[in-house]
Design a protein around this motif. Structure first.
Motif, PDB file in Angstrom:
ATOM      1  N   TYR A 171     -26.126  -2.462   8.826  1.00 35.21           N
ATOM      2  CA  TYR A 171     -26.405  -1.335   7.680  1.00 35.21           C
ATOM      3  C   TYR A 171     -27.741  -1.267   7.290  1.00 35.21           C
ATOM      4  O   TYR A 171     -28.340  -0.359   7.364  1.00 35.21           O
ATOM      5  CB  TYR A 171     -25.650  -1.451   6.462  1.00 35.21           C
ATOM      6  N   LEU A 209     -18.386  -2.097   5.275  1.00 33.04           N
ATOM      7  CA  LEU A 209     -18.239  -0.912   4.387  1.00 33.04           C
ATOM      8  C   LEU A 209     -16.868  -1.053   3.597  1.00 33.04           C
ATOM      9  O   LEU A 209     -16.599  -0.591   2.818  1.00 33.04           O
ATOM     10  CB  LEU A 209     -18.409   0.382   5.317  1.00 33.04           C
ATOM     11  N   VAL A 221     -20.327  -3.707  10.949  1.00 35.40           N
ATOM     12  CA  VAL A 221     -20.843  -2.697   9.903  1.00 35.40           C
ATOM     13  C   VAL A 221     -19.555  -1.986   9.237  1.00 35.40           C
ATOM     14  O   VAL A 221     -19.497  -1.727   8.199  1.00 35.40           O
ATOM     15  CB  VAL A 221     -21.903  -1.689  10.422  1.00 35.40           C
ATOM     16  N   CYS A 257     -28.245   2.009   9.405  1.00 37.87           N
ATOM     17  CA  CYS A 257     -27.372   3.049   8.508  1.00 37.87           C
ATOM     18  C   CYS A 257     -28.307   3.201   7.361  1.00 37.87           C
ATOM     19  O   CYS A 257     -28.215   4.441   7.125  1.00 37.87           O
ATOM     20  CB  CYS A 257     -26.348   2.415   8.210  1.00 37.87           C
ATOM     21  N   SER A 258     -29.080   2.240   6.997  1.00 36.75           N
ATOM     22  CA  SER A 258     -29.547   2.521   5.441  1.00 36.75           C
ATOM     23  C   SER A 258     -30.771   3.862   5.756  1.00 36.75           C
ATOM     24  O   SER A 258     -31.370   3.918   4.760  1.00 36.75           O
ATOM     25  CB  SER A 258     -30.428   1.379   5.002  1.00 36.75           C
TER      26      SER A 258
END
Length: 284
Positions: free
Chosen positions: A75, A242, A238, A79-80
């Motif tokens: 992440y 989540l 990931v 993803c961030s």
């Protein structure tokens, strides 16, 4: 007269309600066709989420902190850049095995600083994050997020694993599901196209998704624990992270459930023993 009939009102109303239910139950109904599945709605080309095994599945399942830390790394590094987690504070990461100094370092070195106010001028400013801060998103607001993503709004990931049907398996499937448009789809639907800026993904609701493939190749992330970072491994990690973000108390809930179940079993045995002791030797 009213005083005489008042006690009868409640029973009569109850009887009328029961009669209405019985009539509704007995009345014939028109046949209802079953709702089409997502795959049928998309001509059979929409796919259901992959069957992914997670350590936290089932009533005895528990999170694997090592996997969650790997998922957090995915992440953080991938993803961030587009997705926020505005409901997760840095100090919450202690729940997946990070120490207080590690959490402090993660917050301080986060790519996006936390919004603040300059105490001297009163103007908006930013500062290094603290463990007590929520993880700051990559964009200042929704307008900036849409401007950077072809007018698509990247969803916040805090509750994503609980908000999407299929849960973490859906996320894993989306992340790994990018592919070329199948020839059968083109043949069956000649007018089907992938608009500019979108990408074909059979796990997404309408087959076309604005998010480009986030995991482009194996080894995109170098895991600190030495785990081989294949695309599937990164996607599974990931998605597990989540799930933890959406339900961080799952381990405690499962443990409490076992305690309650044990209590009920013991209480049942004691109640049965008391029953046998009281009525032992007595004839009915």
């Amino acid at each position: 007269m009213l005083r005489f009939f008042a006690p009868l009102i409640a029973p009569l109303v109850g009887l009328a309600f029961v009669a209405a239910l019985l009539i509704a139950f007995a009345m014939p109904r028109d046949p209802v066709a079953p709702l089409p599945t997502a795959s049928e709605e998309k001509g059979g080309f929409h796919k259901e989420p992959n069957d992914v095994h997670y350590s936290f599945e089932g009533p005895l399942g528990k999170y694997d902190n090592q996997q969650l830390q790997r998922g957090f790394q995915v992440y953080k590094e991938v993803c961030s850049a587009c997705h926020s987690m505005r409901l997760v504070a840095f100090r919450d990461l202690e729940g997946i095995g990070f120490s207080k100094p590690e959490v402090k370092a993660i917050a301080k070195n986060w790519a996006t600083e936390t919004p603040s106010i300059n105490p001297d001028t009163g103007e908006p400013a930013t500062r290094k994050s603290l463990p007590s801060d929520f993880i700051p998103g990559p964009y200042a607001n929704e307008t900036a997020a849409r401007a950077a993503n072809n007018n698509a709004l990247p969803p916040d990931m805090s509750l994503l694993a609980k908000a999407r049907e299929g849960g973490p398996a859906y996320i894993e499937s989306i992340v790994t599901g990018y592919e070329d448009v199948p020839a059968e789809l083109k043949k069956k639907f000649p007018d089907f196209t992938v608009p500019t800026g979108l990408h074909f993904n059979p796990y997404f609701a309408n087959l076309n998704i604005a998010m480009p493939p986030p995991l482009a190749a194996d080894g995109q992330v170098t895991y600190s624990d030495g785990t081989v970072a294949t695309k599937k491994q990164m996607a599974t990690d990931v998605s597990a992270f989540l799930m933890w973000a959406a339900e961080p108390k799952l381990n405690q809930r499962h443990s409490l459930g076992l305690v309650v179940l044990g209590y009920l079993v013991i209480a049942t045995l004691l109640a049965f023993g008391a029953y046998r002791n009281i009525w032992h030797g007595k004839k009915h």
